[in-house]
Design a protein around this motif. Structure first.
Motif, PDB file in Angstrom:
ATOM      1  N   ARG A 171      53.216  11.857   7.376  1.00  0.00           N
ATOM      2  CA  ARG A 171      52.104  12.122   8.295  1.00  0.00           C
ATOM      3  C   ARG A 171      52.378  13.365   9.145  1.00  0.00           C
ATOM      4  O   ARG A 171      51.478  14.178   9.345  1.00  0.00           O
ATOM      5  N   VAL A 218      54.865   2.408  16.172  1.00  0.00           N
ATOM      6  CA  VAL A 218      53.726   3.269  16.549  1.00  0.00           C
ATOM      7  C   VAL A 218      52.986   3.794  15.317  1.00  0.00           C
ATOM      8  O   VAL A 218      51.774   3.625  15.180  1.00  0.00           O
ATOM      9  N   CYS A 219      53.716   4.401  14.416  1.00  0.00           N
ATOM     10  CA  CYS A 219      53.090   5.019  13.244  1.00  0.00           C
ATOM     11  C   CYS A 219      52.925   3.941  12.161  1.00  0.00           C
ATOM     12  O   CYS A 219      53.572   3.961  11.118  1.00  0.00           O
ATOM     13  N   PRO A 242      47.725   3.474  12.723  1.00  0.00           N
ATOM     14  CA  PRO A 242      48.713   4.183  13.548  1.00  0.00           C
ATOM     15  C   PRO A 242      48.198   4.349  14.979  1.00  0.00           C
ATOM     16  O   PRO A 242      47.016   4.606  15.178  1.00  0.00           O
ATOM     17  N   CYS A 273      48.094   6.558  17.263  1.00  0.00           N
ATOM     18  CA  CYS A 273      48.258   7.991  17.551  1.00  0.00           C
ATOM     19  C   CYS A 273      48.060   8.291  19.038  1.00  0.00           C
ATOM     20  O   CYS A 273      48.685   9.203  19.579  1.00  0.00           O
ATOM     21  N   CYS A 310      51.356   8.040  20.691  1.00  0.00           N
ATOM     22  CA  CYS A 310      52.494   8.563  19.926  1.00  0.00           C
ATOM     23  C   CYS A 310      53.180   9.712  20.689  1.00  0.00           C
ATOM     24  O   CYS A 310      52.526  10.687  21.082  1.00  0.00           O
ATOM     25  N   LYS A 325      52.714  13.228  18.947  1.00  0.00           N
ATOM     26  CA  LYS A 325      51.347  13.501  18.487  1.00  0.00           C
ATOM     27  C   LYS A 325      51.073  15.016  18.355  1.00  0.00           C
ATOM     28  O   LYS A 325      50.457  15.467  17.399  1.00  0.00           O
ATOM     29  N   CYS A 344      52.060  16.510  15.071  1.00  0.00           N
ATOM     30  CA  CYS A 344      51.640  15.813  13.846  1.00  0.00           C
ATOM     31  C   CYS A 344      50.496  16.568  13.168  1.00  0.00           C
ATOM     32  O   CYS A 344      49.494  16.893  13.802  1.00  0.00           O
ATOM     33  N   PRO A 369      45.770   9.988   8.671  1.00  0.00           N
ATOM     34  CA  PRO A 369      47.086   9.348   8.536  1.00  0.00           C
ATOM     35  C   PRO A 369      47.075   8.024   7.777  1.00  0.00           C
ATOM     36  O   PRO A 369      48.048   7.700   7.077  1.00  0.00           O
TER      37      PRO A 369
HETATM   38  S1  SF4 Z   1      50.316  11.071  15.644  1.00  0.00           S
HETATM   39 FE1  SF4 Z   1      51.103  11.274  13.570  1.00  0.00          FE
HETATM   40  S2  SF4 Z   1      53.220  10.548  13.734  1.00  0.00           S
HETATM   41 FE2  SF4 Z   1      52.142   9.843  15.556  1.00  0.00          FE
HETATM   42  S3  SF4 Z   1      51.378   7.797  15.061  1.00  0.00           S
HETATM   43 FE3  SF4 Z   1      49.741   9.244  14.561  1.00  0.00          FE
HETATM   44  S4  SF4 Z   1      50.065   9.701  12.425  1.00  0.00           S
HETATM   45 FE4  SF4 Z   1      51.951   8.810  13.159  1.00  0.00          FE
END
Ligand code: SF4
Length: 337
Positions: free
Chosen positions: A148, A192-193, A198, A200, A203, A206, A209, A214
């Motif tokens: 991701r 989290v992911c 997810p 996000c 996160c 983030k 990313c 995702p």
């Molecule tokens: S931002 Fe990216 S790494 Fe973070 S939870 Fe969402 S998909 Fe996963």
């Protein structure tokens, strides 16, 4: 555009400091304990492993104890975790570590990978968690985060995709404190992911990313279709004894109900259940027999009271328990009437 790996690691590690999962194998640098946890965690959920890990270490606290234990006792301790090849490989690995390395687990990854059941992921996990070597780990959680982060769309369950993903992982791993970084990345994937939804919005990485969608990552090739199988077995109990057969196939070395060739069309089974095995869905059908349908070369009568000490695969143990509980209840009813 180059990935800002140092700026990426900082918020990840800060988040981990506050949110790390409390796992017993994180509190040790003992390669034996870490090896046990890694073998148990293959194909098995953390919650299940938690209930086995401490008991295993109590029973087999080091390589020497495990190496000198009988295969039957090792399989019995593994019972319920499934995929028994892992237990056999652990047992074999312990024997080699004792014979070849005097009970000390080797530090070199190439030597680790010569041991039974230890591939790139497991060797790297022990190298980083026990010896703090600067190597990455790519397993389900970290693969999800990495695909991701990089919006990596190649299938990860084929050699080309897997190798490319490992290269991304190598690029991100720090030179120092790699064990903590690898744990942080794993926990980010676990907490989290998440695979389907997810989180996000909370996160910590983030802003680094690149995933556009995702939920669709990691990409996988089409799965082989689930195959349905029916397996029939006999339950033969004579007074206080039960007849079992030592498996030479899927559950090699464990004691199972005697197999039957065909399914009866006239007799009702005493037990039916369904369990998964790799890409199979197996229906276990058990019939009560008064006498063995034939002599099995590896058959043996056991006292029912000794069943708990035997290595028996979980589906067959459930069938026996189900039958024996029903038999006890029927006896009680007869005594009362
Ligand atoms: S931002 Fe990216 S790494 Fe973070 S939870 Fe969402 S998909 Fe996963």
């Amino acid at each position: 555009m180059a990935f800002p790996k140092i700026r990426f690691r900082r918020p990840l590690l800060l988040w981990y400091r506050e949110n790390a999962r409390n796992l017993p194998w994180r509190k040790t640098r003992d390669p034996y304990a870490i090896l046990i946890s890694e073998f148990m965690l293959q194909q098995t959920r953390v919650a299940t492993v938690l209930s086995y890990f401490n008991e295993w270490l109590r029973r087999f606290p080091d390589f020497a104890t495990l190496a000198h234990a009988s295969e039957a006792s090792v399989l019995h301790a593994w019972e319920g975790l499934g995929y028994y090849a892992r237990a056999r490989n652990l047992h074999a690995t312990a024997g080699i570590v004792v014979d070849r390395y005097g009970g000390h687990f080797p530090h070199a990854i190439a030597r680790m990978r010569d041991l039974p059941g230890i591939g790139r992921y497991t060797a790297n996990a022990i190298a980083t968690f026990a010896f703090d070597q600067s190597v990455p780990i790519v397993e389900a959680n970290t693969a999800r985060v990495l695909t991701r982060l990089f919006n990596f769309r190649r299938p990860t369950d084929c050699t080309v995709g897997r190798e490319a993903l490992w290269k991304h992982a190598v690029m991100l791993v720090p030179k120092r404190s790699a064990g903590i970084y690898n744990s942080a990345l794993t926990d980010l994937g676990a907490l989290v992911c998440l695979p389907r939804q997810p989180k996000c919005e909370i996160c910590p990485v983030k802003k680094f990313c690149r995933a556009t969608n995702p939920e669709t990552l990691p990409s996988k090739k089409a799965r082989p279709q689930t195959r349905h199988l029916i397996e029939t077995h006999a339950l033969i109990v004579k007074q206080s004894k039960i007849l079992l057969v030592q498996s030479v196939a899927r559950w090699r070395g464990m004691w199972i109900l005697p197999p039957l060739q065909t399914r009866s069309t006239t007799t009702r089974p005493v037990h039916m259940s369904i369990f998964p095995f790799t890409n199979h869905r197996i229906t276990l059908v058990v019939y009560r027999h008064r006498a063995p349908p034939k002599i099995f070369s590896n058959q043996k009568w056991f006292e029912i009271s000794a069943l708990e000490n035997l290595a028996v695969p979980s589906p067959h143990r459930r069938a026996m328990r189900h039958f024996l509980t029903a038999r006890r209840a029927a006896r009680l009813r007869r005594q009362r009437s």
